[in-house]
Design a protein around this motif. Structure first.
Motif, mmCIF file in Angstrom:
data_model
loop_
_atom_site.group_PDB
_atom_site.id
_atom_site.type_symbol
_atom_site.label_atom_id
_atom_site.label_comp_id
_atom_site.label_asym_id
_atom_site.label_seq_id
_atom_site.Cartn_x
_atom_site.Cartn_y
_atom_site.Cartn_z
ATOM 1 N N TYR A 146 0.853 -1.193 0.000
ATOM 2 C CA TYR A 146 0.000 0.000 0.000
ATOM 3 C C TYR A 146 0.882 1.233 0.000
ATOM 4 O O TYR A 146 1.849 1.298 0.757
ATOM 5 C CB TYR A 146 -0.870 0.042 1.254
ATOM 6 N N LYS A 147 0.534 2.212 -0.832
ATOM 7 C CA LYS A 147 1.299 3.469 -0.853
ATOM 8 C C LYS A 147 0.434 4.588 -0.289
ATOM 9 O O LYS A 147 -0.680 4.801 -0.747
ATOM 10 C CB LYS A 147 1.734 3.811 -2.276
ATOM 11 N N PHE A 148 0.998 5.274 0.696
ATOM 12 C CA PHE A 148 0.303 6.377 1.342
ATOM 13 C C PHE A 148 1.072 7.674 1.124
ATOM 14 O O PHE A 148 2.292 7.658 0.942
ATOM 15 C CB PHE A 148 0.201 6.137 2.854
ATOM 16 N N TYR B 86 -1.812 10.080 6.965
ATOM 17 C CA TYR B 86 -1.494 9.576 5.632
ATOM 18 C C TYR B 86 -2.777 9.088 4.966
ATOM 19 O O TYR B 86 -3.619 8.480 5.618
ATOM 20 C CB TYR B 86 -0.497 8.412 5.719
ATOM 21 N N SER B 87 -2.882 9.336 3.662
ATOM 22 C CA SER B 87 -4.024 8.836 2.886
ATOM 23 C C SER B 87 -3.518 7.873 1.829
ATOM 24 O O SER B 87 -2.481 8.094 1.208
ATOM 25 C CB SER B 87 -4.753 9.989 2.200
ATOM 26 N N ASP C 122 -7.883 3.145 4.692
ATOM 27 C CA ASP C 122 -7.266 3.992 3.663
ATOM 28 C C ASP C 122 -6.693 5.280 4.240
ATOM 29 O O ASP C 122 -6.128 6.090 3.518
ATOM 30 C CB ASP C 122 -8.265 4.292 2.534
ATOM 31 N N LYS C 123 -6.837 5.473 5.553
ATOM 32 C CA LYS C 123 -6.203 6.607 6.216
ATOM 33 C C LYS C 123 -5.486 6.099 7.459
ATOM 34 O O LYS C 123 -6.048 5.327 8.232
ATOM 35 C CB LYS C 123 -7.241 7.654 6.612
ATOM 36 N N LEU D 124 4.756 6.984 2.529
ATOM 37 C CA LEU D 124 4.778 5.805 3.385
ATOM 38 C C LEU D 124 4.327 4.617 2.557
ATOM 39 O O LEU D 124 3.264 4.652 1.945
ATOM 40 C CB LEU D 124 3.833 6.009 4.574
ATOM 41 N N THR D 125 5.157 3.588 2.505
ATOM 42 C CA THR D 125 4.767 2.344 1.857
ATOM 43 C C THR D 125 4.584 1.303 2.959
ATOM 44 O O THR D 125 5.456 1.132 3.808
ATOM 45 C CB THR D 125 5.836 1.882 0.850
ATOM 46 N N VAL D 126 3.430 0.659 2.940
ATOM 47 C CA VAL D 126 3.127 -0.349 3.945
ATOM 48 C C VAL D 126 3.129 -1.713 3.256
ATOM 49 O O VAL D 126 2.472 -1.901 2.237
ATOM 50 C CB VAL D 126 1.750 -0.084 4.593
ATOM 51 N N PHE D 127 3.906 -2.643 3.798
ATOM 52 C CA PHE D 127 3.934 -4.015 3.297
ATOM 53 C C PHE D 127 3.223 -4.876 4.326
ATOM 54 O O PHE D 127 3.681 -5.010 5.455
ATOM 55 C CB PHE D 127 5.374 -4.496 3.097
#
Length: 121
Positions: free
Chosen positions: A8-10, A22-23, A35-36, A101-104
């Motif tokens: 996911y890219k925020f 972050y969105s 998503d936030k 912010l990238t979430v793995f």
């Protein structure tokens, strides 16, 4: 080997003194996190001593309790956390001066051996 993480890219949308909102910009498939996200500096109330806390957004307000604490890894700007009791590993990668912010999200996978995962990001 680990399952492939969902990525996911925020993007940072609001800045406060100790908190950044972050969105979600892009994701690969169905959402396992909101998503936030609200990333706040830890004020050292928890015994686990994370550096930051991540909170998800519900329809109208921030969801309690927090999703996870963010704990440092050996790489700068990469933190780990988990959902549930060590059920789902979540890696948080901050780039561009913490603006991105990238979430793995590793669904149904957890390990404390983070080095090979971080190397493959």
């Amino acid at each position: 080997m680990a399952t492939q993480p969902i990525k996911y890219k925020f993007k940072a949308t609001k800045y406060f003194k100790t908190t950044v909102h972050y969105s979600l910009e892009t994701s690969t498939n169905n959402l396992l996190i909101s998503d936030k996200l609200n990333i706040a500096e830890s004020r050292d109330f928890a015994k686990s001593k994370p550096l930051f806390w991540c909170q998800e957004r519900g329809a109208k307000k921030w969801i309690k309790p927090n999703l996870t604490g963010l704990f440092p890894t050996e790489k700068e700007n990469i933190f780990w956390g988990c959902r549930g009791r060590y059920q789902h590993l979540i890696l948080f990668v901050f780039t561009n001066n913490k603006e991105d912010l990238t979430v793995f999200y590793f669904n149904n996978f957890f390990t404390t051996n983070l080095k090979p995962l971080i190397t493959n990001l």
